[in-house]
Design a protein around this motif. Structure first.
Motif, PDB file in Angstrom:
ATOM      1  N   GLN A 151      26.748  20.355  39.169  1.00 56.12           N
ATOM      2  CA  GLN A 151      27.100  21.736  38.855  1.00 56.12           C
ATOM      3  C   GLN A 151      26.651  22.103  37.451  1.00 56.12           C
ATOM      4  OE1 GLN A 151      31.280  22.338  39.526  1.00 56.12           O
ATOM      5  NE2 GLN A 151      31.197  21.546  41.607  1.00 56.12           N
ATOM      6  N   HIS A 171      33.254  26.470  39.448  1.00 54.21           N
ATOM      7  CA  HIS A 171      34.027  26.491  40.695  1.00 54.21           C
ATOM      8  C   HIS A 171      35.434  26.997  40.367  1.00 54.21           C
ATOM      9  CE1 HIS A 171      34.802  21.892  39.796  1.00 54.21           C
ATOM     10  NE2 HIS A 171      35.095  22.662  38.783  1.00 54.21           N
ATOM     11  N   SER A 173      38.018  25.329  41.059  1.00 52.86           N
ATOM     12  CA  SER A 173      38.903  24.164  40.947  1.00 52.86           C
ATOM     13  C   SER A 173      39.619  24.109  39.594  1.00 52.86           C
ATOM     14  CB  SER A 173      38.107  22.877  41.166  1.00 52.86           C
ATOM     15  OG  SER A 173      37.401  22.925  42.380  1.00 52.86           O
ATOM     16  N   GLN A 176      43.291  24.862  39.719  1.00 54.85           N
ATOM     17  CA  GLN A 176      44.195  23.773  40.151  1.00 54.85           C
ATOM     18  C   GLN A 176      44.926  23.186  38.956  1.00 54.85           C
ATOM     19  OE1 GLN A 176      42.649  20.488  42.390  1.00 54.85           O
ATOM     20  NE2 GLN A 176      41.250  21.754  43.608  1.00 54.85           N
ATOM     21  N   ARG A 197      26.678  29.431  38.501  1.00 58.94           N
ATOM     22  CA  ARG A 197      25.869  28.202  38.422  1.00 58.94           C
ATOM     23  C   ARG A 197      24.508  28.551  37.852  1.00 58.94           C
ATOM     24  NH1 ARG A 197      27.784  24.327  42.758  1.00 58.94           N
ATOM     25  NH2 ARG A 197      30.019  24.702  42.584  1.00 58.94           N
ATOM     26  N   GLN A 211      34.412  31.813  45.311  1.00 59.67           N
ATOM     27  CA  GLN A 211      35.008  30.705  46.052  1.00 59.67           C
ATOM     28  C   GLN A 211      36.480  30.986  46.332  1.00 59.67           C
ATOM     29  OE1 GLN A 211      34.416  27.106  43.731  1.00 59.67           O
ATOM     30  NE2 GLN A 211      32.481  26.661  44.773  1.00 59.67           N
ATOM     31  N   GLU A 213      39.790  28.631  46.668  1.00 56.51           N
ATOM     32  CA  GLU A 213      40.256  27.270  46.412  1.00 56.51           C
ATOM     33  C   GLU A 213      41.664  27.157  46.987  1.00 56.51           C
ATOM     34  OE1 GLU A 213      38.269  25.421  44.344  1.00 56.51           O
ATOM     35  OE2 GLU A 213      39.512  23.626  44.153  1.00 56.51           O
ATOM     36  N   PHE A 253      37.164  14.947  42.015  1.00 50.35           N
ATOM     37  CA  PHE A 253      38.594  15.276  41.912  1.00 50.35           C
ATOM     38  C   PHE A 253      39.375  15.048  43.193  1.00 50.35           C
ATOM     39  CE2 PHE A 253      37.030  19.176  43.763  1.00 50.35           C
ATOM     40  CZ  PHE A 253      35.789  19.332  43.142  1.00 50.35           C
ATOM     41  N   THR A 254      38.719  14.526  44.225  1.00 43.42           N
ATOM     42  CA  THR A 254      39.449  14.197  45.454  1.00 43.42           C
ATOM     43  C   THR A 254      39.060  12.803  45.926  1.00 43.42           C
ATOM     44  OG1 THR A 254      37.723  15.466  46.578  1.00 43.42           O
ATOM     45  CG2 THR A 254      39.897  16.499  46.418  1.00 43.42           C
ATOM     46  N   GLY A 285      34.178  22.182  50.785  1.00 41.61           N
ATOM     47  CA  GLY A 285      34.551  20.786  50.576  1.00 41.61           C
ATOM     48  C   GLY A 285      36.057  20.661  50.491  1.00 41.61           C
ATOM     49  N   ALA A 286      36.561  19.428  50.685  1.00 37.38           N
ATOM     50  CA  ALA A 286      38.009  19.228  50.657  1.00 37.38           C
ATOM     51  C   ALA A 286      38.331  17.773  50.391  1.00 37.38           C
ATOM     52  CB  ALA A 286      38.609  19.652  51.991  1.00 37.38           C
ATOM     53  N   ALA A 308      43.358  19.418  48.525  1.00 40.01           N
ATOM     54  CA  ALA A 308      42.688  20.586  47.946  1.00 40.01           C
ATOM     55  C   ALA A 308      41.451  20.885  48.772  1.00 40.01           C
ATOM     56  CB  ALA A 308      42.306  20.312  46.496  1.00 40.01           C
ATOM     57  N   PHE A 309      41.029  22.112  48.707  1.00 40.08           N
ATOM     58  CA  PHE A 309      39.757  22.464  49.361  1.00 40.08           C
ATOM     59  C   PHE A 309      39.130  23.641  48.620  1.00 40.08           C
ATOM     60  CE2 PHE A 309      43.221  24.617  51.579  1.00 40.08           C
ATOM     61  CZ  PHE A 309      42.838  25.951  51.509  1.00 40.08           C
ATOM     62  N   GLY A 310      37.823  23.787  48.783  1.00 37.97           N
ATOM     63  CA  GLY A 310      37.127  24.919  48.173  1.00 37.97           C
ATOM     64  C   GLY A 310      36.062  25.408  49.136  1.00 37.97           C
TER      65      GLY A 310
END
Ligand code: DAH
Length: 343
Positions: A151, A171, A173, A176, A197, A211, A213, A253-254, A285-286, A308-310
């Motif tokens: 990113q 993002h 995120s 969070q 980006r 996004q 989240e 982060f996941t 993603g998640a 979590a998901f985005g």
């Protein structure tokens, strides 16, 4: 000659126009090649020399007055729309009905928050201008770690240390971390917003997009909860026959992490251009929130777990409304935007 001048002046000044045709008739009668003014100028050539000065002055005055009168008639015509009740001006643009449409991204955002609100997710917001800490480090992207390559973004200011560099978030995120810092679990939120980006702009990529989240942290939150939530969302958003597929992936982060695919609702899995003949399309993603991330935000990973998901909002809107170029969202072209009336 003077009498003629006077009578023409009288005739012209009494002229009134009720339509564009009347104005044109005035021009034809007085100002055209064969009009009264030109006739007088022709006659003027025969005037004896000693009278030329006197008559000439009167004739010029008449000319000015007729021209003034013509302008006045034209202006009156323009003020009343350039046409009369019995002769509408068919060249005027149609009167716009003034009704706009919601932007497709707004429609999609609203639908996403509505679906998650019914599952108990509240909406939260976070800054687009963010520090390195919230965007990267606290999300387990260590300084100089290759995961940061995923990113690239726009940096705004350098802080004393890398963690306080200011940048445009890549993002959603980041929200969070901000939530977990200030709220005790259980917390269940959906965070929607704009992200950036450093990407070349093309039909498939843009330097700005949006996004959604999601974050759920509580005791005993499991991967199964994540799957059920995503499946329900996919069915609500794309139709009740939609299936989901989680493909193993990597996000810092996941752990574990997955890409979220939905079954292609265009060809129903048969294979088409949208799903590139695979029957599946990726929407985000998640994963289960990494214990490091809980810890960076002051939550005990021994006591709590979370998922979590985005998801990309443009991506979802492009699939839902069959849009083939991401740039259309930001071009402000009414031919595109007006298609979403009543959507
Ligand atoms: N932030 C990720 C991205 O922009 C998407 C994402 C993946 C968000 C997994 C998440 C997640 O919350 O758990 O590529």
């Amino acid at each position: 000659m003077l009498e003629k001048i006077e009578s023409i002046l009288k005739e012209a000044s009494e002229w009134s126009a009720k339509s564009a045709q009347d104005v044109e008739n005035f021009r034809l009668a007085f100002l055209s090649k064969k009009g009264k003014l030109n006739q007088l100028f022709d006659e003027f050539k025969q005037v004896p020399n000693e009278k030329k000065r006197e008559f000439g002055q009167e004739l010029n005055k008449l000319k000015t007055k007729i021209e003034e009168k013509f302008s006045t008639l034209q202006e009156q015509g323009n003020e009343s729309g350039g046409h009369s009740a019995d002769r509408p001006d068919i060249f005027l643009p149609e009167v716009p009905d003034g009704l706009g449409a919601l932007h497709p991204l707004t429609l999609t955002r609203r639908r996403i928050s509505e679906i998650f609100a019914r599952m108990g997710f509240n909406s939260e917001d976070g800054p687009e201008m963010e520090t390195d800490w919230y965007n990267f480090t606290a999300l387990n992207f260590p300084e100089n770690h290759p995961a940061r390559e995923m990113q690239d973004t726009f940096f705004i200011a350098k802080g004393k240390e890398q963690k306080d560099d200011t940048l445009l978030r890549t993002h959603t995120s980041n929200v969070q971390i901000r939530l977990m810092e200030h709220q005790k679990p259980p917390l269940r939120s959906i965070m929607i917003g704009r992200v950036y980006r450093n990407e070349a702009i093309s039909a498939r990529a843009h330097c700005q997009f949006h996004q959604a989240e999601g974050l759920y942290v509580d005791k005993n939150v499991s991967f199964r909860d994540l799957k059920d939530t995503l499946l329900h969302f996919a069915k609500e958003m794309f139709g009740k026959d939609t299936k989901i597929r989680l493909r193993p992936s990597y996000f810092p982060f996941t752990e574990p992490s997955a890409e979220i695919d939905i079954s292609c609702f265009i060809c129903k899995g048969e294979g088409c251009n949208i799903c590139k003949k695979t029957g599946w399309v990726e929407i985000g993603g998640a994963g289960m929130v990494d214990p490091f991330v809980l810890q960076s935000s002051g939550i005990d990973p021994e006591e709590y777990t979370g998922y979590a998901f985005g998801m990309g909002i443009e991506r979802i809107a492009m699939l839902k409304y069959d849009i083939n170029d991401i740039r259309l969202f930001f071009d402000n072209d009414v031919r595109f935007l007006s298609q979403f009336k009543g959507a």
